[in-house]
Design an enzyme around this catalytic site. Sequence first.
Site, short mmCIF file in Angstrom:
data_model
loop_
_atom_site.label_atom_id
_atom_site.label_comp_id
_atom_site.label_asym_id
_atom_site.label_seq_id
_atom_site.Cartn_x
_atom_site.Cartn_y
_atom_site.Cartn_z
N LEU A 34 26.87 34.87 44.79
CA LEU A 34 27.22 35.55 43.62
C LEU A 34 26.94 37.62 44.19
CD1 LEU A 34 22.53 34.46 43.46
CD2 LEU A 34 25.00 33.47 42.78
N TYR A 139 46.69 39.30 47.70
CA TYR A 139 45.59 38.40 47.07
C TYR A 139 47.36 37.23 47.26
CZ TYR A 139 43.95 36.08 42.75
OH TYR A 139 43.88 34.80 42.52
P1 NAD Z 1 35.39 35.08 39.39
O1 NAD Z 1 34.77 36.21 40.28
O2 NAD Z 1 33.96 35.34 37.88
O3 NAD Z 1 34.36 34.08 39.90
C1 NAD Z 1 34.42 34.13 41.50
C2 NAD Z 1 33.22 33.23 42.26
O4 NAD Z 1 33.31 33.22 43.52
C3 NAD Z 1 31.62 34.60 41.75
O5 NAD Z 1 30.50 33.54 41.36
C4 NAD Z 1 31.61 34.65 43.11
O6 NAD Z 1 30.71 35.21 43.17
C5 NAD Z 1 32.00 33.42 43.14
N1 NAD Z 1 32.89 34.08 45.41
C6 NAD Z 1 32.88 34.69 45.52
N2 NAD Z 1 33.11 35.21 47.23
C7 NAD Z 1 33.11 34.61 47.18
C8 NAD Z 1 32.76 34.07 48.92
N3 NAD Z 1 32.88 34.55 49.86
N4 NAD Z 1 31.63 33.00 49.39
C9 NAD Z 1 30.97 32.14 47.70
N5 NAD Z 1 31.66 32.45 46.84
C10 NAD Z 1 31.99 33.13 46.99
O7 NAD Z 1 36.53 34.83 39.38
P2 NAD Z 1 37.31 33.43 37.95
O8 NAD Z 1 38.21 35.01 37.17
O9 NAD Z 1 36.29 32.92 38.06
O10 NAD Z 1 38.26 32.69 39.90
C11 NAD Z 1 37.78 31.86 39.81
C12 NAD Z 1 39.30 31.31 40.75
O11 NAD Z 1 40.78 31.46 40.01
C13 NAD Z 1 39.73 32.18 41.90
O12 NAD Z 1 40.38 31.21 43.17
C14 NAD Z 1 40.72 32.82 41.67
O13 NAD Z 1 41.50 33.63 42.49
C15 NAD Z 1 41.43 32.06 41.05
N6 NAD Z 1 42.14 32.80 39.63
C16 NAD Z 1 41.81 33.39 38.18
C17 NAD Z 1 42.62 34.00 37.54
C18 NAD Z 1 42.03 34.58 36.38
O14 NAD Z 1 42.48 34.97 35.89
N7 NAD Z 1 40.75 34.56 36.12
C19 NAD Z 1 44.09 34.11 37.73
C20 NAD Z 1 44.53 33.39 39.19
C21 NAD Z 1 43.80 32.86 40.09
C1 UD1 Z 2 45.04 38.62 37.10
C2 UD1 Z 2 43.75 37.94 37.83
C3 UD1 Z 2 44.21 37.18 39.37
C4 UD1 Z 2 45.19 36.23 38.73
C5 UD1 Z 2 46.57 36.41 38.31
C6 UD1 Z 2 47.46 35.62 38.24
C7 UD1 Z 2 42.02 39.37 37.55
C8 UD1 Z 2 40.89 40.33 37.78
N1 UD1 Z 2 42.84 39.08 38.33
O1 UD1 Z 2 45.99 39.82 38.13
O2 UD1 Z 2 43.32 36.74 39.74
O3 UD1 Z 2 45.30 35.70 40.06
O4 UD1 Z 2 46.16 37.38 37.34
O5 UD1 Z 2 48.36 35.81 37.44
O6 UD1 Z 2 41.94 38.49 36.30
N2 UD1 Z 2 45.97 46.70 33.62
C9 UD1 Z 2 45.23 47.78 33.07
N3 UD1 Z 2 44.09 48.79 32.80
C10 UD1 Z 2 43.39 47.51 32.74
C11 UD1 Z 2 43.40 46.92 34.12
C12 UD1 Z 2 44.14 46.56 33.76
O7 UD1 Z 2 46.99 48.33 32.30
O8 UD1 Z 2 42.45 48.94 32.62
C13 UD1 Z 2 46.90 46.47 33.63
C14 UD1 Z 2 47.12 45.84 35.51
O9 UD1 Z 2 47.36 46.98 35.74
C15 UD1 Z 2 47.89 44.53 34.93
C16 UD1 Z 2 47.77 43.94 33.85
O10 UD1 Z 2 46.97 45.06 33.26
O11 UD1 Z 2 49.82 44.47 34.82
C17 UD1 Z 2 47.35 42.50 34.53
O12 UD1 Z 2 45.73 42.97 35.48
P1 UD1 Z 2 44.52 42.75 35.15
O13 UD1 Z 2 43.68 41.98 34.40
O14 UD1 Z 2 43.66 42.94 36.54
O15 UD1 Z 2 45.40 40.90 36.16
P2 UD1 Z 2 46.19 41.16 37.08
O16 UD1 Z 2 46.71 41.92 38.26
O17 UD1 Z 2 47.47 39.91 36.40
#
Ligand code: NAD
Ligand code: UD1
Length: 321
Positions: A34, A139
């Site tokens: 969480l 990351y």
């Molecule tokens: P999110 O932060 O909404 O979900 C991550 C979940 O993992 C949360 O519920 C958090 O509480 C839980 N968590 C974090 N640390 C933990 C720990 N130590 N132990 C147990 N639970 C833990 O993020 P999301 O966007 O839903 O991402 C889900 C997965 O997809 C992640 O592995 C993320 O790296 C990957 N991912 C997301 C994106 C994106 O654009 N959102 C892109 C590429 C990869």
């Molecule tokens: C995101 C995901 C990461 C994933 C990756 C895959 C999130 C938080 N991160 O990273 O988990 O693995 O894509 O491609 O979802 N930006 C702004 N203003 C803001 C926020 C962001 O300009 O207020 C820009 C950032 O500088 C970046 C782009 O938007 O260039 C995307 O940023 P962000 O949404 O944080 O994602 P990534 O860093 O691409």
Amino acid sequence: MALYLVTGGCGFIGSHLAAALAARGDRLRVLDDLSTGSLDNLLPGAELVQGDVADAALVRDAMQGVAGCFHLAAIASVERGVQDWLGTHRVNLTGTIAVMDAARERRVPVVYASSAAVYGDQAVLPITEDAPKRPLSAYGADKLGCEQQALVAGHVHGIPTLGLRFFNVFGPRQDPRSPYSGVISIFCDRLSRGEPVTVFGDGAQTRDFVYVADVVAALLAGMQAASVEAPVLNVCTGRATSVVELGRTIAAACGVAADIRHAPPRAGEIRHSLGNPAQARALLGLGEPARLREGLDQVVAWLRDGRPGLARQRALEAQLS
Ligand code: NAD
Ligand code: UD1
């Protein structure tokens, strides 16, 4: 009716996956600490194991009796990996090894979230799975480490896995109120309230934004594709959008003027991220991905409804029916 373990099931993507598993009649155990997820995102009726994914004993217990594991728990922010290198490594890589270690006794298949961040900057776009891996952030390096540990899991321990390299995922229930949130959730939240948004750098950097329902479709289909060869697939759309263009499109979706300010670029940033979705489409039988604007409208509607989590949304739907 199978039982699945979803790590990170109280998070953004995890809560959508949970809803989809329940809709097809499966049972669910969620392991989540969480930290960025919330109890309001826990699927009603799902079992919750609250704790750390890097806690090997806890993960081993949570793995008991499951047909498969979807491993999503991670610190999902590139920027947080810059600030807390060691802490994010512990969760993102050690946590993944803990999951695979727990899967080894019964060779439970594991579908895990990798990331487009493993590619870094590429000369050839769109990026196919065999492109050289050059992560630019802690990351991305840890996600690449997960993929390499998956090879070990298959080769040494006979555990079937599938890694999904998600590009930039967006949709309802993505937390908009943290500085580490995804750009779409932040921009939609701020612009819909008439507040300015900050673009890091010149805003010409591009991303491949994929709607969460398409990610869930890949996860569900992916469980059948897990194998000891440890395959990895892109989950993306093949369409690029610059951050500035994104700001303008979101302002239009919110019906406001785009108030865009600029700040210095972030460290460890990828300039252009655009994936080729062909392999995943062919192997997982996926359909045409949602259009950006379609997905943005869903996010704006969710914000207008007061940002309900999965549990609250279920309760609202029950009241209406
Ligand atoms: P999110 O932060 O909404 O979900 C991550 C979940 O993992 C949360 O519920 C958090 O509480 C839980 N968590 C974090 N640390 C933990 C720990 N130590 N132990 C147990 N639970 C833990 O993020 P999301 O966007 O839903 O991402 C889900 C997965 O997809 C992640 O592995 C993320 O790296 C990957 N991912 C997301 C994106 C994106 O654009 N959102 C892109 C590429 C990869
Ligand atoms: C995101 C995901 C990461 C994933 C990756 C895959 C999130 C938080 N991160 O990273 O988990 O693995 O894509 O491609 O979802 N930006 C702004 N203003 C803001 C926020 C962001 O300009 O207020 C820009 C950032 O500088 C970046 C782009 O938007 O260039 C995307 O940023 P962000 O949404 O944080 O994602 P990534 O860093 O691409």
